[in-house]
Scaffold this motif. Structure first.
Motif, PDB file in Angstrom:
ATOM      1  N   PHE A  71       0.850  -1.175   0.000  1.00 44.95           N
ATOM      2  CA  PHE A  71       0.000   0.000   0.000  1.00 44.95           C
ATOM      3  C   PHE A  71       0.892   1.234   0.000  1.00 44.95           C
ATOM      4  CE2 PHE A  71      -2.435   3.337   2.284  1.00 44.95           C
ATOM      5  CZ  PHE A  71      -3.420   3.511   1.328  1.00 44.95           C
ATOM      6  N   LYS A  72       0.806   2.012  -1.077  1.00 43.73           N
ATOM      7  CA  LYS A  72       1.657   3.187  -1.281  1.00 43.73           C
ATOM      8  C   LYS A  72       3.120   2.834  -1.088  1.00 43.73           C
ATOM      9  CE  LYS A  72      -1.839   6.652  -0.227  1.00 43.73           C
ATOM     10  NZ  LYS A  72      -2.225   7.844   0.576  1.00 43.73           N
ATOM     11  N   GLY A  73       3.500   1.680  -1.623  1.00 39.41           N
ATOM     12  CA  GLY A  73       4.879   1.228  -1.570  1.00 39.41           C
ATOM     13  C   GLY A  73       5.262   0.492  -0.310  1.00 39.41           C
ATOM     14  N   VAL A  74       4.403   0.494   0.706  1.00 33.68           N
ATOM     15  CA  VAL A  74       4.703  -0.160   1.981  1.00 33.68           C
ATOM     16  C   VAL A  74       4.225  -1.609   1.921  1.00 33.68           C
ATOM     17  CG1 VAL A  74       4.275  -0.145   4.464  1.00 33.68           C
ATOM     18  CG2 VAL A  74       4.503   2.017   3.225  1.00 33.68           C
ATOM     19  N   PRO A  75       5.089  -2.588   2.203  1.00 34.11           N
ATOM     20  CA  PRO A  75       4.667  -3.989   2.120  1.00 34.11           C
ATOM     21  C   PRO A  75       3.576  -4.316   3.124  1.00 34.11           C
ATOM     22  CG  PRO A  75       6.846  -3.821   3.106  1.00 34.11           C
ATOM     23  CD  PRO A  75       6.495  -2.460   2.594  1.00 34.11           C
ATOM     24  N   LEU A  76       2.594  -5.046   2.646  1.00 30.83           N
ATOM     25  CA  LEU A  76       1.450  -5.461   3.465  1.00 30.83           C
ATOM     26  C   LEU A  76       1.502  -6.965   3.706  1.00 30.83           C
ATOM     27  CD1 LEU A  76      -1.449  -4.948   4.654  1.00 30.83           C
ATOM     28  CD2 LEU A  76      -2.305  -5.274   2.331  1.00 30.83           C
ATOM     29  N   GLY A  77       1.589  -7.734   2.615  1.00 30.82           N
ATOM     30  CA  GLY A  77       1.675  -9.184   2.743  1.00 30.82           C
ATOM     31  C   GLY A  77       3.069  -9.606   3.176  1.00 30.82           C
ATOM     32  N   TRP A  78       3.142 -10.681   3.939  1.00 30.33           N
ATOM     33  CA  TRP A  78       4.397 -11.214   4.467  1.00 30.33           C
ATOM     34  C   TRP A  78       5.169 -11.955   3.391  1.00 30.33           C
ATOM     35  CZ3 TRP A  78       4.924 -16.735   6.036  1.00 30.33           C
ATOM     36  CH2 TRP A  78       6.141 -17.003   6.684  1.00 30.33           C
ATOM     37  N   ARG A  79       6.476 -11.782   3.399  1.00 29.64           N
ATOM     38  CA  ARG A  79       7.368 -12.558   2.535  1.00 29.64           C
ATOM     39  C   ARG A  79       8.275 -13.394   3.420  1.00 29.64           C
ATOM     40  NH1 ARG A  79       7.772 -11.593  -2.670  1.00 29.64           N
ATOM     41  NH2 ARG A  79       8.332 -13.808  -2.488  1.00 29.64           N
ATOM     42  N   SER A  80       8.226 -14.705   3.236  1.00 26.82           N
ATOM     43  CA  SER A  80       8.940 -15.632   4.113  1.00 26.82           C
ATOM     44  C   SER A  80      10.374 -15.878   3.700  1.00 26.82           C
ATOM     45  CB  SER A  80       8.207 -16.977   4.133  1.00 26.82           C
ATOM     46  OG  SER A  80       8.335 -17.618   2.862  1.00 26.82           O
ATOM     47  N   GLY A  81      10.696 -15.625   2.427  1.00 30.83           N
ATOM     48  CA  GLY A  81      11.997 -16.006   1.893  1.00 30.83           C
ATOM     49  C   GLY A  81      11.922 -17.226   1.001  1.00 30.83           C
ATOM     50  N   ASN A  82      10.786 -17.945   1.026  1.00 30.13           N
ATOM     51  CA  ASN A  82      10.629 -19.127   0.173  1.00 30.13           C
ATOM     52  C   ASN A  82      10.530 -18.758  -1.300  1.00 30.13           C
ATOM     53  OD1 ASN A  82      10.620 -21.029   2.246  1.00 30.13           O
ATOM     54  ND2 ASN A  82       8.409 -20.857   2.560  1.00 30.13           N
ATOM     55  N   GLY A  83       9.934 -17.601  -1.588  1.00 31.38           N
ATOM     56  CA  GLY A  83       9.590 -17.277  -2.960  1.00 31.38           C
ATOM     57  C   GLY A  83       8.324 -18.008  -3.373  1.00 31.38           C
ATOM     58  N   PHE A  84       7.767 -17.574  -4.487  1.00 31.41           N
ATOM     59  CA  PHE A  84       6.541 -18.198  -4.986  1.00 31.41           C
ATOM     60  C   PHE A  84       6.936 -19.351  -5.898  1.00 31.41           C
ATOM     61  CE2 PHE A  84       5.241 -13.607  -4.425  1.00 31.41           C
ATOM     62  CZ  PHE A  84       4.739 -13.823  -3.158  1.00 31.41           C
ATOM     63  N   ARG A  85       7.303 -20.464  -5.269  1.00 31.34           N
ATOM     64  CA  ARG A  85       7.872 -21.614  -5.971  1.00 31.34           C
ATOM     65  C   ARG A  85       6.902 -22.169  -7.010  1.00 31.34           C
ATOM     66  NH1 ARG A  85       8.612 -26.016  -2.812  1.00 31.34           N
ATOM     67  NH2 ARG A  85      10.603 -26.703  -3.659  1.00 31.34           N
ATOM     68  N   HIS A  86       7.468 -22.529  -8.155  1.00 37.65           N
ATOM     69  CA  HIS A  86       6.670 -23.172  -9.189  1.00 37.65           C
ATOM     70  C   HIS A  86       6.061 -24.454  -8.620  1.00 37.65           C
ATOM     71  CE1 HIS A  86       5.627 -25.309 -12.871  1.00 37.65           C
ATOM     72  NE2 HIS A  86       5.704 -24.136 -13.490  1.00 37.65           N
ATOM     73  N   PRO A  87       4.779 -24.723  -8.912  1.00 39.99           N
ATOM     74  CA  PRO A  87       4.140 -25.918  -8.326  1.00 39.99           C
ATOM     75  C   PRO A  87       4.823 -27.220  -8.727  1.00 39.99           C
ATOM     76  CG  PRO A  87       2.748 -24.917 -10.016  1.00 39.99           C
ATOM     77  CD  PRO A  87       3.829 -23.937  -9.718  1.00 39.99           C
ATOM     78  N   GLY A  88       5.547 -27.209  -9.856  1.00 40.05           N
ATOM     79  CA  GLY A  88       6.262 -28.422 -10.268  1.00 40.05           C
ATOM     80  C   GLY A  88       7.380 -28.809  -9.321  1.00 40.05           C
ATOM     81  N   LEU A  89       7.802 -27.887  -8.462  1.00 42.63           N
ATOM     82  CA  LEU A  89       8.859 -28.178  -7.491  1.00 42.63           C
ATOM     83  C   LEU A  89       8.308 -28.735  -6.189  1.00 42.63           C
ATOM     84  CD1 LEU A  89      11.019 -24.939  -7.939  1.00 42.63           C
ATOM     85  CD2 LEU A  89      11.420 -27.204  -8.947  1.00 42.63           C
ATOM     86  N   HIS A  90       6.998 -28.756  -6.040  1.00 41.39           N
ATOM     87  CA  HIS A  90       6.384 -29.131  -4.769  1.00 41.39           C
ATOM     88  C   HIS A  90       6.270 -30.645  -4.638  1.00 41.39           C
ATOM     89  CE1 HIS A  90       4.061 -28.443  -1.149  1.00 41.39           C
ATOM     90  NE2 HIS A  90       3.106 -29.242  -1.595  1.00 41.39           N
ATOM     91  N   GLU A  91       6.688 -31.171  -3.487  1.00 38.30           N
ATOM     92  CA  GLU A  91       6.545 -32.599  -3.167  1.00 38.30           C
ATOM     93  C   GLU A  91       5.595 -32.713  -1.979  1.00 38.30           C
ATOM     94  OE1 GLU A  91       7.682 -35.136  -4.787  1.00 38.30           O
ATOM     95  OE2 GLU A  91       9.001 -34.096  -6.206  1.00 38.30           O
ATOM     96  N   HIS A  92       4.373 -33.143  -2.249  1.00 39.09           N
ATOM     97  CA  HIS A  92       3.316 -33.077  -1.239  1.00 39.09           C
ATOM     98  C   HIS A  92       3.656 -33.861   0.021  1.00 39.09           C
ATOM     99  CE1 HIS A  92      -0.650 -32.951   0.550  1.00 39.09           C
ATOM    100  NE2 HIS A  92      -0.665 -34.261   0.604  1.00 39.09           N
TER     101      HIS A  92
END
Length: 378
Positions: A71-92
């Motif tokens: 919001f106006k450049g200020v981060p609102l949502g949390w970033r964990s450091g994981n990144g938005f990993r491609h679903p093909g990398l996910h092992e359920h």
């Protein structure tokens, strides 16, 4: 006039705005992008921007969840450091079912559609496939790593003649042969000049066997909306459950400390009081009242609520988690009869709002409105 929008402090009709720019996306709009580096490579996303300064990233290939938000450049949502990993990398089922933690990043990570909370084996004989007597679930289910199908991304006129609406719609199918066949249809809307996110989710059963359904929103906020002295405000009737770490560490559920090295996550299940409109309302408010965020949702769809405190240095976040079921999860819900089973064609509907608060007058008003619904134990 009824069709005016507020653009940088000026009230303009849509026509007056069009006279002043050859492309409305200079002010607010929708853009489709593809992330192209590291673990995020290949993930489709949609960027939405409002004239009020709200920016939101919708992750099409990550179950249409919400990624970065500002919001106006200020981060609102949390970033964990994981990144938005491609679903093909996910092992359920990797890491004892805890691999979902490698996908935990962004403003909203949804859990479901047939399982949430901690995993394990549950009965699957209802699917009438002899080799599959049980199914194994990981933490918060399979939904997070399923790409969506984009159905709509456009600006639409307001039905009441007010601000135009930025709307995106996606569909996520969770299905397997001889098992669940569930569909999530998610609509996300932002007013052209607004600072509120509206989610409307519909989950329906496309299969012909009664199918378990559980759903949870992991709505995650980070610094500076989470900081030392940030106040969690909610109409709490009672505390139903708390993790052992809450007693061991002695950190309040109401007022947050600064980041702590080695902090062990704390989780609380609060019994909330619904307002006269049938909605649950909770808020995070800065110590000085200068900013905050309010989350409200229909209590009929998600009657339960968890507060997740991850106050560890380098992680520092609060998760506000509406849920269809108690913290006991899948096995407990089956035992006590509270599990939801959807018949063919049956659906469940969920409506949620996330609103940015600015200034002491707004944060004070929200605190007072929540207090009018119910008190909050120390």
């Amino acid at each position: 006039m009824g069709d005016e929008v507020n653009i940088f402090g000026k009230d303009l009709t849509h026509e007056q705005l069009a006279e002043r720019t050859g492309d409305l996306s200079a002010v607010a709009g929708i853009r489709q992008v593809v992330l192209d580096n590291g673990v995020e490579r290949g993930v489709r996303a949609i960027d939405l921007r409002t004239a009020a300064g709200l920016e939101l990233e919708v992750l099409v290939d990550r179950a249409f969840d919400l990624g970065s938000a500002r919001f106006k450049g200020v981060p609102l949502g949390w970033r964990s450091g994981n990144g938005f990993r491609h679903p093909g990398l996910h092992e359920h089922n990797d890491e004892g079912g805890l691999s979902w933690l490698r996908a935990l990043d962004g403003l909203l990570v949804s859990g479901g559609l047939d399982h949430t909370l901690f995993g394990g084996d549950v009965d699957a004989t209802r699917y009438n496939y002899p080799p599959k007597q049980s199914v194994n679930h990981g933490l918060h289910g399979r939904l997070t790593a399923i790409p969506a199908r984009l159905l709509e991304a456009r600006e639409v006129p307001s039905v009441d003649g007010g601000s135009p609406v930025l709307r995106v719609v996606g569909e996520v199918i969770q299905a397997t042969s001889f098992g669940e066949h569930l569909r999530l249809t998610r609509t996300i809307e932002l007013d052209f000049d607004g600072r509120e996110i509206r989610l409307h989710d519909v989950v329906d059963n496309l299969g012909f066997e009664p199918t378990p359904h559980m759903f949870l929103y992991h709505i995650n906020f980070g610094w500076p909306f989470v900081d030392e002295g940030t106040e969690f405000v909610a109409p709490v009737a009672s505390h139903l459950w708390a993790s052992d770490s809450a007693a061991d560490q002695g950190v309040s559920y109401r007022t947050l400390p600064a980041p702590q090295k080695g902090f062990v996550e704390q989780v609380f299940e609060h019994e909330l009081v619904a307002g006269p409109d049938g909605d649950h309302r909770v808020a995070l408010i800065a110590a000085d009242g200068s900013l905050g965020v309010e989350v409200s949702w229909a209590a009929s769809g998600m009657p339960h609520f968890f507060e997740w405190q991850n106050l560890r240095s380098g992680q520092y976040a609060i998760g506000l988690e509406p849920s269809t079921h108690h913290v006991g999860g899948d096995g407990a819900a089956r035992e006590d009869g509270s599990m939801t089973f959807l018949e063919h064609g049956e659906s469940r509907e969920y409506r949620t709002r996330i609103r940015v608060l600015t200034g002491a007058s707004e944060t004070d008003a929200v605190r007072e409105a929540i207090r009018a619904i119910g008190s909050q134990p120390e």
